[in-house]
Design a protein around this motif. Structure first.
Motif, PDB file in Angstrom:
ATOM      1  N   ALA A  95      -2.855   2.395   5.929  1.00  0.00           N
ATOM      2  CA  ALA A  95      -3.473   1.528   4.932  1.00  0.00           C
ATOM      3  C   ALA A  95      -4.349   0.464   5.567  1.00  0.00           C
ATOM      4  CB  ALA A  95      -2.393   0.858   4.090  1.00  0.00           C
ATOM      5  N   ALA A  96      -4.023   0.083   6.803  1.00  0.00           N
ATOM      6  CA  ALA A  96      -4.735  -0.999   7.479  1.00  0.00           C
ATOM      7  C   ALA A  96      -4.360  -0.960   8.951  1.00  0.00           C
ATOM      8  CB  ALA A  96      -4.365  -2.351   6.871  1.00  0.00           C
ATOM      9  N   VAL A 134       1.077   0.225   7.400  1.00  0.00           N
ATOM     10  CA  VAL A 134       0.151  -0.494   8.266  1.00  0.00           C
ATOM     11  C   VAL A 134       0.356   0.019   9.691  1.00  0.00           C
ATOM     12  CG1 VAL A 134      -0.455  -2.766   9.203  1.00  0.00           C
ATOM     13  CG2 VAL A 134       0.160  -2.526   6.777  1.00  0.00           C
ATOM     14  N   PHE A 189     -12.613  -0.477   7.139  1.00  0.00           N
ATOM     15  CA  PHE A 189     -11.160  -0.456   7.029  1.00  0.00           C
ATOM     16  C   PHE A 189     -10.648  -1.879   7.167  1.00  0.00           C
ATOM     17  CE2 PHE A 189     -12.465   0.357  11.394  1.00  0.00           C
ATOM     18  CZ  PHE A 189     -11.752  -0.567  12.123  1.00  0.00           C
ATOM     19  N   VAL A 190      -9.416  -2.099   6.779  1.00  0.00           N
ATOM     20  CA  VAL A 190      -8.792  -3.418   6.869  1.00  0.00           C
ATOM     21  C   VAL A 190      -8.284  -3.643   8.288  1.00  0.00           C
ATOM     22  CG1 VAL A 190      -6.843  -4.835   6.124  1.00  0.00           C
ATOM     23  CG2 VAL A 190      -8.140  -3.507   4.441  1.00  0.00           C
ATOM     24  N   GLY A 244      -4.849  -3.902   2.193  1.00  0.00           N
ATOM     25  CA  GLY A 244      -4.898  -2.457   2.034  1.00  0.00           C
ATOM     26  C   GLY A 244      -4.624  -2.029   0.611  1.00  0.00           C
ATOM     27  N   ALA A 266      -2.384  -7.692   5.964  1.00  0.00           N
ATOM     28  CA  ALA A 266      -2.957  -6.357   6.069  1.00  0.00           C
ATOM     29  C   ALA A 266      -2.477  -5.469   4.937  1.00  0.00           C
ATOM     30  CB  ALA A 266      -2.602  -5.750   7.422  1.00  0.00           C
ATOM     31  N   PRO A 284       0.832  -1.194   0.000  1.00  0.00           N
ATOM     32  CA  PRO A 284       0.000   0.000   0.000  1.00  0.00           C
ATOM     33  C   PRO A 284       0.871   1.250   0.000  1.00  0.00           C
ATOM     34  CG  PRO A 284       0.097  -0.920   2.199  1.00  0.00           C
ATOM     35  CD  PRO A 284       0.828  -1.884   1.291  1.00  0.00           C
ATOM     36  N   VAL A 317      -6.764   5.073  10.856  1.00  0.00           N
ATOM     37  CA  VAL A 317      -6.979   4.330   9.614  1.00  0.00           C
ATOM     38  C   VAL A 317      -8.279   4.772   8.938  1.00  0.00           C
ATOM     39  CG1 VAL A 317      -8.208   2.281  10.494  1.00  0.00           C
ATOM     40  CG2 VAL A 317      -6.605   2.043   8.604  1.00  0.00           C
ATOM     41  N   ARG A 322      -7.704  -2.660  -1.634  1.00  0.00           N
ATOM     42  CA  ARG A 322      -8.790  -1.680  -1.496  1.00  0.00           C
ATOM     43  C   ARG A 322      -8.525  -0.412  -2.310  1.00  0.00           C
ATOM     44  NH1 ARG A 322     -12.387  -1.498   3.943  1.00  0.00           N
ATOM     45  NH2 ARG A 322     -12.513  -3.744   4.295  1.00  0.00           N
ATOM     46  N   THR A 323      -7.275  -0.117  -2.579  1.00  0.00           N
ATOM     47  CA  THR A 323      -6.951   1.097  -3.321  1.00  0.00           C
ATOM     48  C   THR A 323      -6.604   0.831  -4.775  1.00  0.00           C
ATOM     49  OG1 THR A 323      -4.633   0.958  -2.588  1.00  0.00           O
ATOM     50  CG2 THR A 323      -6.136   2.270  -1.244  1.00  0.00           C
ATOM     51  N   ASP A 341     -11.271  -7.224  -0.539  1.00  0.00           N
ATOM     52  CA  ASP A 341      -9.991  -7.260   0.152  1.00  0.00           C
ATOM     53  C   ASP A 341      -9.017  -8.306  -0.373  1.00  0.00           C
ATOM     54  OD1 ASP A 341     -10.873  -5.234   1.842  1.00  0.00           O
ATOM     55  OD2 ASP A 341     -11.724  -6.653   3.278  1.00  0.00           O
TER      56      ASP A 341
END
Length: 327
Positions: free
Chosen positions: A110-111, A9, A287-288, A322, A318, A5, A104, A325-326, A192
């Motif tokens: 990111a997670a 994290v 969120f993660v 993350g 994680a 990410p 987060v 998700r992006t 995810d």
């Protein structure tokens, strides 16, 4: 790791009298610059000699990763004695979790990865009113509907019911619960894990999935119809299946996640396959969130022998989630 990410994290400290600080330091040594993460906690609780750097914002972690463990300082009222949790630290443990969630959810991490807590210590020391991490995180997220997934490289399992007596499972395991669990699991696998059309297998409640009603009727009375209804909605779901034949290698190849009726039906196979590398994932949050699949281990805290493998796996998962998700 192939994909990282663009933000670090975040790792909450957990109970500082457990193995959390020790395995955080070991995880940083193992991961180095290839996976930046930020530890939120009291620097005095880290093992002596830990290379660390206090930072004021998570974004600073990217420039320090690999050279020193980036730490967002959160002061605790008492020193941490390995294996001897102090009730006065309970509130700070809870506040660190809330701080991580806030960061987060504001996009500054990111997670969130959470180190182990001890629910009794938090209840006795700060009146913690939640059964565990998962329920508290759902509360902080505004009451999200969540499920717990245990994951490793070879298996993902979701227990539909979790920490209740086996005698209570038949009443708690309902058509509505199964439908919600399948929907949340499928959405989480898409969002995810990047699985476009996730395949979900559902274990029967009874031995041999009831064997036509000879060993229990839940499968006939409502599980078959519930699963058929989910298939009609477009979910790639199969079952109810006999749990005793769901977890060998060729069976696992036919699904992306298995939903089980109760705690041990799910956790025994994954702990057998990956005892030191299983990861606890909360699906359904905005969120993660991941966590190592073990507890505070007060009995070995401070002895330098704690295995960081599950935390490393949780941080790596994680980061991947993350990034997904992006993407």
């Amino acid at each position: 790791m192939s994909t990282l990410p663009d933000r670090p994290v975040l790792l909450s400290c957990g109970d500082p009298s457990g193995i959390g600080p020790e395995i955080a330091a070991k995880a940083h040594e193992a991961l180095g610059a290839r996976l930046p993460f930020v530890w939120i906690g009291d620097p005095a609780h880290l093992p002596r000699g830990t290379k660390m750097r206090e930072i004021s914002h998570p974004s600073e972690a990217l420039s320090h990763a690999g050279r020193a463990l980036p730490v967002l300082v959160h002061d605790f009222p008492e020193a941490a004695r390995p294996g001897e949790p102090h009730p006065a630290n309970a509130r700070a443990v809870i506040d660190v979790i809330a701080r991580g969630v806030d960061l987060v959810m504001r996009g500054e991490g990111a997670a969130l990865c959470t180190a182990p807590i001890n629910k009794k210590v938090l209840k006795d020391g700060a009146g913690f009113a939640f059964p565990g991490h998962t329920e508290y995180l759902a509360h902080l997220a505004g009451g999200a509907d969540v499920v717990m997934m245990l994951a490793c490289d070879t298996l993902r399992v979701v227990p539909a019911t979790i920490h209740i007596a086996l005698s209570d499972v038949p009443r708690a395991f309902t058509p509505a619960l199964l439908r919600d669990t399948v929907r949340i699991t499928a959405d989480g696998l898409r969002r995810d894990f990047g699985i476009e059309n996730p395949r979900i297998a559902v274990a029967g409640l009874n031995p041999h999935a009831g064997e036509g009603g000879a060993m229990g009727r839940e499968e006939i009375d409502w599980m078959e119809d519930t699963i058929s209804g989910l298939r009609a909605e477009g979910y790639a779901v199969t079952g109810p299946l006999p749990a005793d034949t769901m977890f060998h290698a060729s069976a696992r190849a036919r699904y992306d996640a298995a939903i089980c009726a109760y705690h041990d039906q799910a956790l025994i196979p994954i702990k057998t396959l990956a005892f030191d590398q299983g990861v606890n994932v909360t699906l359904g949050l905005p969120f993660v969130r991941t966590s190592p699949d073990h507890g505070t281990a007060f009995d070995i805290a401070g002895r330098g022998i704690a295995n960081p493998a599950s935390l490393i796996a949780a941080l790596e998962m994680a980061a991947r989630m993350g990034a997904a998700r992006t993407a």
